[in-house]
Write a protein that holds these residues in place. Structure first.
Motif, PDB file in Angstrom:
ATOM      1  N   GLY A 272       0.802  -1.229   0.000  1.00  0.00           N
ATOM      2  CA  GLY A 272       0.000   0.000   0.000  1.00  0.00           C
ATOM      3  C   GLY A 272       0.828   1.268   0.000  1.00  0.00           C
ATOM      4  N   ILE A 273       2.089   1.157  -0.455  1.00  0.00           N
ATOM      5  CA  ILE A 273       3.001   2.309  -0.446  1.00  0.00           C
ATOM      6  C   ILE A 273       2.853   3.096  -1.749  1.00  0.00           C
ATOM      7  CG2 ILE A 273       5.429   3.020  -0.367  1.00  0.00           C
ATOM      8  CD1 ILE A 273       5.944   0.435   1.260  1.00  0.00           C
ATOM      9  N   LYS A 274       2.650   4.383  -1.643  1.00  0.00           N
ATOM     10  CA  LYS A 274       2.398   5.231  -2.808  1.00  0.00           C
ATOM     11  C   LYS A 274       3.698   5.661  -3.489  1.00  0.00           C
ATOM     12  CE  LYS A 274      -1.980   7.208  -1.171  1.00  0.00           C
ATOM     13  NZ  LYS A 274      -2.684   8.468  -0.782  1.00  0.00           N
ATOM     14  N   THR A 275       3.632   5.735  -4.818  1.00  0.00           N
ATOM     15  CA  THR A 275       4.734   6.285  -5.616  1.00  0.00           C
ATOM     16  C   THR A 275       4.185   7.377  -6.511  1.00  0.00           C
ATOM     17  OG1 THR A 275       4.401   4.643  -7.358  1.00  0.00           O
ATOM     18  CG2 THR A 275       5.990   4.094  -5.636  1.00  0.00           C
ATOM     19  N   ASP A 276       5.083   8.208  -7.053  1.00  0.00           N
ATOM     20  CA  ASP A 276       4.634   9.223  -8.000  1.00  0.00           C
ATOM     21  C   ASP A 276       4.646   8.657  -9.417  1.00  0.00           C
ATOM     22  OD1 ASP A 276       7.268   9.269  -8.927  1.00  0.00           O
ATOM     23  OD2 ASP A 276       7.758  11.201  -8.022  1.00  0.00           O
ATOM     24  N   GLU A 277       4.386   9.514 -10.402  1.00  0.00           N
ATOM     25  CA  GLU A 277       4.257   9.046 -11.783  1.00  0.00           C
ATOM     26  C   GLU A 277       5.559   8.489 -12.349  1.00  0.00           C
ATOM     27  OE1 GLU A 277       5.386  13.350 -11.755  1.00  0.00           O
ATOM     28  OE2 GLU A 277       3.860  12.133 -10.745  1.00  0.00           O
ATOM     29  N   LYS A 278       6.692   8.829 -11.741  1.00  0.00           N
ATOM     30  CA  LYS A 278       7.979   8.328 -12.206  1.00  0.00           C
ATOM     31  C   LYS A 278       8.473   7.116 -11.418  1.00  0.00           C
ATOM     32  CE  LYS A 278       9.611  12.748 -14.084  1.00  0.00           C
ATOM     33  NZ  LYS A 278      10.681  13.779 -14.042  1.00  0.00           N
ATOM     34  N   GLY A 279       7.687   6.692 -10.438  1.00  0.00           N
ATOM     35  CA  GLY A 279       8.064   5.518  -9.657  1.00  0.00           C
ATOM     36  C   GLY A 279       8.784   5.829  -8.362  1.00  0.00           C
ATOM     37  N   TYR A 280       9.031   7.107  -8.067  1.00  0.00           N
ATOM     38  CA  TYR A 280       9.680   7.468  -6.806  1.00  0.00           C
ATOM     39  C   TYR A 280       8.701   7.295  -5.646  1.00  0.00           C
ATOM     40  CZ  TYR A 280      13.463   9.585  -9.515  1.00  0.00           C
ATOM     41  OH  TYR A 280      14.514   9.784 -10.370  1.00  0.00           O
ATOM     42  N   ILE A 281       9.207   6.838  -4.528  1.00  0.00           N
ATOM     43  CA  ILE A 281       8.364   6.650  -3.347  1.00  0.00           C
ATOM     44  C   ILE A 281       8.034   8.007  -2.738  1.00  0.00           C
ATOM     45  CG2 ILE A 281       8.254   5.671  -1.024  1.00  0.00           C
ATOM     46  CD1 ILE A 281      10.077   3.419  -2.009  1.00  0.00           C
ATOM     47  N   VAL A 282       6.766   8.235  -2.463  1.00  0.00           N
ATOM     48  CA  VAL A 282       6.312   9.505  -1.904  1.00  0.00           C
ATOM     49  C   VAL A 282       6.516   9.488  -0.389  1.00  0.00           C
ATOM     50  CG1 VAL A 282       4.340  11.043  -1.579  1.00  0.00           C
ATOM     51  CG2 VAL A 282       4.607   9.796  -3.746  1.00  0.00           C
ATOM     52  N   VAL A 283       7.200  10.517   0.124  1.00  0.00           N
ATOM     53  CA  VAL A 283       7.435  10.622   1.568  1.00  0.00           C
ATOM     54  C   VAL A 283       7.028  12.003   2.065  1.00  0.00           C
ATOM     55  CG1 VAL A 283       9.345   8.967   1.578  1.00  0.00           C
ATOM     56  CG2 VAL A 283       9.823  11.401   1.217  1.00  0.00           C
ATOM     57  N   ASN A 284       6.848  12.110   3.377  1.00  0.00           N
ATOM     58  CA  ASN A 284       6.583  13.413   3.965  1.00  0.00           C
ATOM     59  C   ASN A 284       7.898  14.086   4.353  1.00  0.00           C
ATOM     60  OD1 ASN A 284       7.414  12.226   6.397  1.00  0.00           O
ATOM     61  ND2 ASN A 284       5.333  11.940   7.157  1.00  0.00           N
ATOM     62  N   LYS A 285       7.805  15.176   5.072  1.00  0.00           N
ATOM     63  CA  LYS A 285       9.009  15.947   5.418  1.00  0.00           C
ATOM     64  C   LYS A 285       9.919  15.220   6.410  1.00  0.00           C
ATOM     65  CE  LYS A 285       8.000  19.465   2.820  1.00  0.00           C
ATOM     66  NZ  LYS A 285       8.799  19.745   1.604  1.00  0.00           N
TER      67      LYS A 285
END
Length: 461
Positions: free
Chosen positions: A285-298
């Motif tokens: 259930g880990i989200k990535t952006d359109e380029k496949g990078y893992i989305v993280v918070n600050k």
């Protein structure tokens, strides 16, 4: 199923120190690595390339020695010996990193390929095909990035080089074509030109280093051309194929013009992409952006509680020192209960062409885009005493300042030891030291940093 307090996937410049520190803090920790301990930097990135850059500089200095009245004679480049030296350094660094992990109490190294098989559950496949499942309270993803292979007609049928495979060459290419005019492509292009290759750099943008200010890009372009490197901008490869005589034929296009280049080797240096496609992130259930990078918070946490991403795999500035800083932020927040974030941290970097390009803070282009009031200070290296004395006069120092607060907003230092000079200005920025103080600061003479006096004297108050 084995349970750990913490699992780190990948042993790069964030993963290794994080694993050691978590184990030393009393956490039962596992680090999973599918290849070699040390990640990109030690094995196929910073360490080997900078070792070889040093060899290329020695060749260049030897050829220039006559200008200083030193007659050397014939210069021979032994690429096999250069590779051997590089390999020794890499092995030393890698073995040191691995030994550090092996001798850390409470830390287990697992070699194999990791993927999520459920939220907070990892399946590791060893080289012999056996699998084991692991779970953890905290999971840290540090899998890095890999070379992007562009869609070029015929490329799949030729034996092209990447920034990894080019490190294993033992013979100097007759003619190396570099596809991409940014950090990786320029470092390798200049290196092999100095080793004796004919080098052509192909860049699709209007200029090399398109993210830098135009004057910096143009200055570096002229330096490289002065060494005999051909630079083709606003150009792309339409087709590539192998010729019978172990050569490659490249069809290039620039606007309406077409041409052919016959070369011996082609290096792909058009960018890098995150290594996330085999991680099974969807099962976690880990989200990535359109380029496949893992989305993280600050604070580098993903959308799944207790799962973090560090280094190049999360996107943003792809530098070793940023990955290392990621580790320090996560460790201190989790173990020392601090509240650090990646917001507003400095992002210095240095490209190891010769001269080096050291960068910190805002460029002039970025200041314009933000609508910030600024002034520019520029000093050519031909006016730097230390440069004249050492016969190192190529390049320019450039700084952007706020004329009202007198704060330094950023700097681009294209100079010998440009990274070191940039670091002086970074400390000034961090400490709030204004340019008018540096203008009259007492630096040791004759050093490169001393010329920061003259750089800021270029600004009229």
């Amino acid at each position: 199923m084995k349970h750990f307090d913490a699992i780190i996937i990948g042993s790069g410049q964030a993963g290794v120190p994080l694993a050691k520190k978590l184990a030393q803090a009393g956490k039962k920790t596992a680090i999973i690595e599918k290849n070699n301990i040390g990640g990109t930097c030690i094995n196929v990135g910073c360490t080997p390339t900078k070792a070889m850059v040093a060899c290329a500089r020695a060749v260049y200095q030897a050829r220039k020695a006559n200008e200083l009245g030193v007659e050397i004679g014939q210069i021979k480049v032994n690429l096999k010996k250069i590779k051997g030296r590089k390999d020794e350094i890499v092995n030393s660094f890698r073995n040191g990193a691995q030994k550090g992990l092996e001798t850390t109490k409470g830390l287990k190294i697992i070699f194999g390929e990791a993927r999520f098989s459920a939220p907070k559950e990892i399946t590791v496949t060893a080289q012999d095909g056996t699998e084991e499942k692991l779970t953890a309270d905290w999971i840290f993803i540090d899998t890095g990035a890999k070379t992007v292979i562009p869609e070029v007609d015929g490329l799949e049928s030729v034996d092209y080089l990447t920034s990894t495979s080019i490190l294993d060459l033992e013979e100097i290419p007759e003619h190396l074509v570099v596809l991409g005019g940014n950090y990786i492509g320029l470092e390798f292009g200049q290196m092999f030109r100095r080793f004796g290759s004919k080098v052509t750099i192909i860049e699709k943008s209007k200029r090399i280093m398109s993210r830098e200010d135009e004057d910096i890009s143009d200055e570096l372009s002229e330096i490289l051309k002065g060494e005999g490197i051909d630079i083709l901008t606003e150009t792309h490869i339409a087709h590539i194929e192998s010729e019978k005589k172990n050569h490659l034929i490249i069809d290039v296009k620039s606007g309406t013009k077409s041409d052919k280049i016959i070369c011996s080797h082609v290096l792909i240096a058009t960018g890098r992409a995150p290594q996330t496609e085999k991680l099974g992130l969807d099962l976690a259930g880990i989200k990535t952006d359109e380029k496949g990078y893992i989305v993280v918070n600050k604070k580098l946490e993903t959308n799944v509680d207790g799962v973090f991403a560090l280094g190049d795999v999360k996107g943003g500035p792809a530098f070793t020192h940023i990955a290392y800083n990621d580790y320090t932020i996560v460790y201190r927040n989790l173990i020392e209960k601090t509240n650090y974030s990646i917001s507003n941290r400095p992002v210095p970097y240095c490209m190891f062409t010769d001269p080096q390009l050291g960068r910190i803070g805002l460029s002039e282009n970025e200041a314009k885009e933000k609508g910030i009031k600024y002034k520019v200070a520029k000093l050519p290296m031909s006016q730097v005493a230390r440069g004249i004395e050492t016969n190192e006069t190529l390049g320019v120092m450039k700084a952007i300042v706020d004329p009202d607060t007198k704060k330094i907003l950023g700097a681009s230092i294209l100079a010998p030891e440009g990274g070191e000079i940039m670091s002086v200005l970074q400390l000034a920025i961090e400490g709030g030291i204004t340019y008018d103080r540096i203008r009259y600061c007492v630096f040791a003479h004759p050093t490169y940093s001393e010329s920061l006096n003259n750089l800021f004297m270029k600004i009229e108050d």
